[in-house]
Motif scaffolding. Structure first.
Motif, mmCIF file in Angstrom:
data_model
loop_
_atom_site.group_PDB
_atom_site.id
_atom_site.type_symbol
_atom_site.label_atom_id
_atom_site.label_comp_id
_atom_site.label_asym_id
_atom_site.label_seq_id
_atom_site.Cartn_x
_atom_site.Cartn_y
_atom_site.Cartn_z
ATOM 1 N N ALA A 114 0.941 -1.272 -0.026
ATOM 2 C CA ALA A 114 -0.082 0.013 -0.036
ATOM 3 C C ALA A 114 0.959 1.170 0.001
ATOM 4 O O ALA A 114 0.564 2.202 -0.643
ATOM 5 C CB ALA A 114 -0.888 0.137 1.239
ATOM 6 N N SER A 127 -5.519 3.631 -4.783
ATOM 7 C CA SER A 127 -5.225 2.326 -4.582
ATOM 8 C C SER A 127 -4.466 2.165 -3.434
ATOM 9 O O SER A 127 -4.796 1.146 -2.457
ATOM 10 C CB SER A 127 -4.607 1.481 -5.758
ATOM 11 N N GLY A 138 -5.614 0.244 -0.205
ATOM 12 C CA GLY A 138 -4.852 -0.852 0.576
ATOM 13 C C GLY A 138 -4.464 -0.786 2.044
ATOM 14 O O GLY A 138 -4.528 -1.645 2.689
ATOM 15 N N SER A 164 -2.742 -8.115 3.160
ATOM 16 C CA SER A 164 -1.134 -7.822 2.678
ATOM 17 C C SER A 164 -1.006 -8.541 1.336
ATOM 18 O O SER A 164 -0.480 -8.029 0.319
ATOM 19 C CB SER A 164 -0.038 -8.213 3.449
ATOM 20 N N ARG A 175 -2.900 -7.064 -1.556
ATOM 21 C CA ARG A 175 -2.170 -5.463 -1.904
ATOM 22 C C ARG A 175 -0.812 -5.944 -2.826
ATOM 23 O O ARG A 175 -0.793 -4.899 -3.612
ATOM 24 C CB ARG A 175 -1.822 -4.886 -0.537
ATOM 25 N N VAL A 201 -9.452 -3.023 -8.477
ATOM 26 C CA VAL A 201 -9.326 -1.883 -7.296
ATOM 27 C C VAL A 201 -10.694 -1.335 -7.356
ATOM 28 O O VAL A 201 -11.196 -1.101 -6.101
ATOM 29 C CB VAL A 201 -8.021 -1.023 -7.713
#
Length: 317
Positions: A128, A180, A184, A190, A193, A237
């Protein structure tokens, strides 16, 4: 940071007023699609960048780093310089006025890279934050594109194509990774992402390279594969953002983010349709600018407003 928050909030509001006024002002561009593309480019310095500073920069409520303070204070002059460059004929003066925006965007990128480096050393840099950093780093590249477009420099692209390229860098190259990355941060998955960041940045940078190689945004062999990859990743997304927005407790904020994510999906479907080669003429490109450009602007504006509402607000100084 309360003083900076108030300053950036006022910059955003003032920038929106300036941008709306510009819609009624003839710009130094060919009437039609080129002037419309310039209006869309001007949305970034006047509104979107200060809005995403509010949304993406963590609120510590303590003294802000010096580089951030300087960048924020220079955002206003930079935006005004870019606006002024759009109403005078292309040339040395217009290029110099546009160059005023290079410094604040460069400082924001420098701070983002420095923060990412610190996180890397602390092993806290996740996907992220990579996306957020990539968004800030793209900003001075877009600002340089504005300088090249308004200075009349020989770039191998005609003025209209240069504006399209600049708008692509500022909107898709900068705002999309920022949006995005903020999603995230909120989702917290995780593994998801990492995949999103990899696909999104590969498609984004691949498409940018393809546009440079092909000399424009018209569909060509060098932009089809990365363009489709970017459209698929960004659509994912957007859908994830719509789903996540339904869990936001404050309904107005959730609605803003849902509208933003849904608009992103529509923009990417249109981009994919265009990229596969269903339109190649100048008229097709102008048609695309009018629809894709405004969809992207709508996505960025509502997304920035939504993410800003999720960021903790400082108490009065």
């Amino acid at each position: 940071m309360p003083v900076l928050d108030r300053l950036v909030s006022r910059l955003t509001l003032g920038g929106m007023v300036v941008w709306l006024v510009l819609l009624a002002v003839p710009l130094a561009a060919a009437p039609g699609a080129e002037e419309e593309a310039m209006h869309l480019v001007l949305l970034a310095p006047t509104v979107l960048v200060p809005l995403f500073v509010l949304a993406a920069v963590p609120a510590s409520f303590g003294p802000a780093p010096a580089v951030l303070r300087v960048a924020v204070w220079l955002l206003g002059p930079g935006a005004l310089g870019t606006v002024a460059s759009a109403v005078v004929p292309a040339g040395a003066l217009a290029g110099a006025l546009a160059a005023l925006w290079l410094l604040p965007t460069g400082l924001l990128a420098f701070k983002a890279v420095a923060d990412a480096g610190r996180r890397w050393r602390e092993t806290t840099l996740d996907a992220a934050e990579v996306l957020v950093t990539a968004g800030w780093v793209a900003l001075p590249v877009g600002a340089a594109g504005v300088v090249l477009a308004r200075s009349g420099a020989q770039t191998g692209l005609d003025p209209f194509a240069m504006l399209l390229m600049t708008g692509h860098i500022l909107g898709t190259g900068a705002i999309l990774p920022l949006w995005s990355g903020l999603l995230g941060r909120s989702v917290g998955a995780s593994g998801w992402r990492r995949w999103v960041a990899s696909l999104l940045l590969t498609g984004l940078w691949g498409l940018t390279a393809g546009v440079v190689l092909s000399g424009g945004l018209a569909p060509s062999a060098s932009v089809v594969a990365p363009g489709i990859l970017l459209a698929l990743a960004a659509s994912g997304v957007g859908i994830a953002g719509v789903v996540w927005a339904g869990r936001v407790e404050e309904r107005a904020t959730g609605l803003m983010l849902a509208v933003s994510g849904g608009t992103l999906v529509l923009a990417m479907v249109l981009a994919a349709w265009f990229t596969v080669g269903l339109g190649r003429s100048a008229e097709d490109v102008a048609w695309m600018v009018e629809r894709y450009g405004w969809l992207t602007a709508f996505f960025a504006l509502w997304g920035g407003l939504g993410w800003r509402r999720l960021r903790p607000r400082p108490a009065a100084a």
